[in-house]
Design a protein around this motif. Sequence first.
Motif, PDB file in Angstrom:
ATOM      1  N   ILE A 134       0.855  -1.189   0.000  1.00  0.00           N
ATOM      2  CA  ILE A 134       0.000   0.000   0.000  1.00  0.00           C
ATOM      3  C   ILE A 134       0.887   1.234   0.000  1.00  0.00           C
ATOM      4  O   ILE A 134       1.710   1.421   0.903  1.00  0.00           O
TER       5      ILE A 134
ATOM      6  N   THR B  91      -4.905   7.944   2.438  1.00  0.00           N
ATOM      7  CA  THR B  91      -3.890   7.062   3.035  1.00  0.00           C
ATOM      8  C   THR B  91      -4.333   6.589   4.415  1.00  0.00           C
ATOM      9  O   THR B  91      -4.189   5.404   4.766  1.00  0.00           O
TER      10      THR B  91
ATOM     11  N   HIS C 177      -6.614   3.468   4.655  1.00  0.00           N
ATOM     12  CA  HIS C 177      -5.997   2.140   4.593  1.00  0.00           C
ATOM     13  C   HIS C 177      -5.494   1.708   5.970  1.00  0.00           C
ATOM     14  O   HIS C 177      -5.616   0.532   6.353  1.00  0.00           O
TER      15      HIS C 177
ATOM     16  N   PHE D 276       3.285  -1.315   4.020  1.00  0.00           N
ATOM     17  CA  PHE D 276       2.994   0.100   3.793  1.00  0.00           C
ATOM     18  C   PHE D 276       4.272   0.812   3.373  1.00  0.00           C
ATOM     19  O   PHE D 276       5.339   0.604   3.961  1.00  0.00           O
TER      20      PHE D 276
ATOM     21  N   ILE E 261     -12.227  -1.024   1.054  1.00  0.00           N
ATOM     22  CA  ILE E 261     -10.857  -1.526   1.265  1.00  0.00           C
ATOM     23  C   ILE E 261     -10.891  -2.850   2.018  1.00  0.00           C
ATOM     24  O   ILE E 261     -10.153  -3.794   1.684  1.00  0.00           O
TER      25      ILE E 261
END
Length: 459
Positions: free
Chosen positions: A83, A124, A127, A147, A445
């Motif tokens: 991610i 962001t 997530h 990440f 998500i």
Amino acid sequence: MKALEEYLKKNRTQHLNELTKFLQIPSVSALSEHKEDVRAAAKWIEQSLNDTGLDKVCILETGGHPVVYGEWLHAEDKPTILIYGHYDVQPVDPIELWETPPFEPDIRDGKIFARGASDDKGQTFMHMKAIEALLKTKGKLPVNVKFLIEGEEEVGSIHLDSFVEENQELLKADVLVISDTPMLEKGRPAICTGLRGLSSIQIDVKGAKGDLHSGLYGGGVQNSVHALVQLLNSMRDEEGKILIEGFYDQVQDLLPNERKQLEELNYDEEIVKKELEVVELFGEKGYTMLERTWVRPTLEINGIYGGFQGEGVKTVIPSEAHAKITCRLVPDQDPDQIATLIENHIEKNKPAGVTITTTRFDSGKPFAAPVENEAFKIAANAYEKVYNVPVAFTRMGGSIPVVETFDRILKMPIILMGFGLPTENFHAPNEHFHLENFDKGLLTICHFLEDVNQISAKK
């Protein structure tokens, strides 16, 4: 999924409070006076990822602002999802046009207003909270997760190319997910399959040694502002066609089926005019609004300045004038080559009586994604489960320079799952993020992470 929904609903206020604290950090990467603020945002991300339950969370240095890395790799034989996001934001000028201070987040009309709310702190952050929700309700994740959150996206990710090149093993994954793109419109989610590239140049024009009295010298000495305007006017015609020699040489025309796919999106240009409060749209003749903004290149003047700027009149011939230009590029156009073509044009069309220098700034290559990979279908299904409408596969006129780098070096499917709206004023005063898409995006998500474990993991 019901437990997830209940968790997110119960913790919504807490999550918005956390997002507010994140948005309060003025992490403007372009301005040196905010260097410590940018690092403070990195530290905030580091702490948040630790609190989420990730392992090996750390701040990693680059040649500029740092990146933040974290991982959870306990889903044996399951795929790994990388991610990517960014914690830096654009400058806030002109400050006087903000209804509320840009770093004092304000929730009103179902939106949160602040610099970075949509681009890209808000997206962001989603997530991170989706991972938190899965870990809190299930005790584990359905896939492995990494990440990578950087602090230089808004200045062209100038140090991330080398970081990715040097850390290929660390970043190895099966799918890369990025949420930094808009949906098609309210209620119509989209997966972006293409980004335009970027080439940017500053032009500096110098005439006499200093400003001159326009009565004593007017008509006898070149005016730098006039010279700059003349030069800029030579770059584009009255219909928006770019006149730089060779500019379109690498541009491919749309295939009939590609044009048909854009037509089937039923994009309403009248709505766009109303939202933007313009009398008419403008652009290259023979192309629709979507074609002009998604699949055609541009040359835009982003700023022009010189001479007297104060109240009233000051009768001078300006010694200097300056302009900032950016070009959005389509596949097969190279940003360095475009910059060279512009520099050549400037040399050939330089007005008399001035010297001209140029400085190159941000650049990035365009990107187009092959969408045959199973992960794209899973992402589309995740959206459809939450929004209850088919997903549009779109392109975006903006640029995320590092996407092409990820594609070239890491060689994995890249899914651009955005939750912002085109009208949310990213890069402009009164940037905001619709909380409807904050809520639905979190669920989307989670659905994606639950379902993408079906794909095969790299060995």
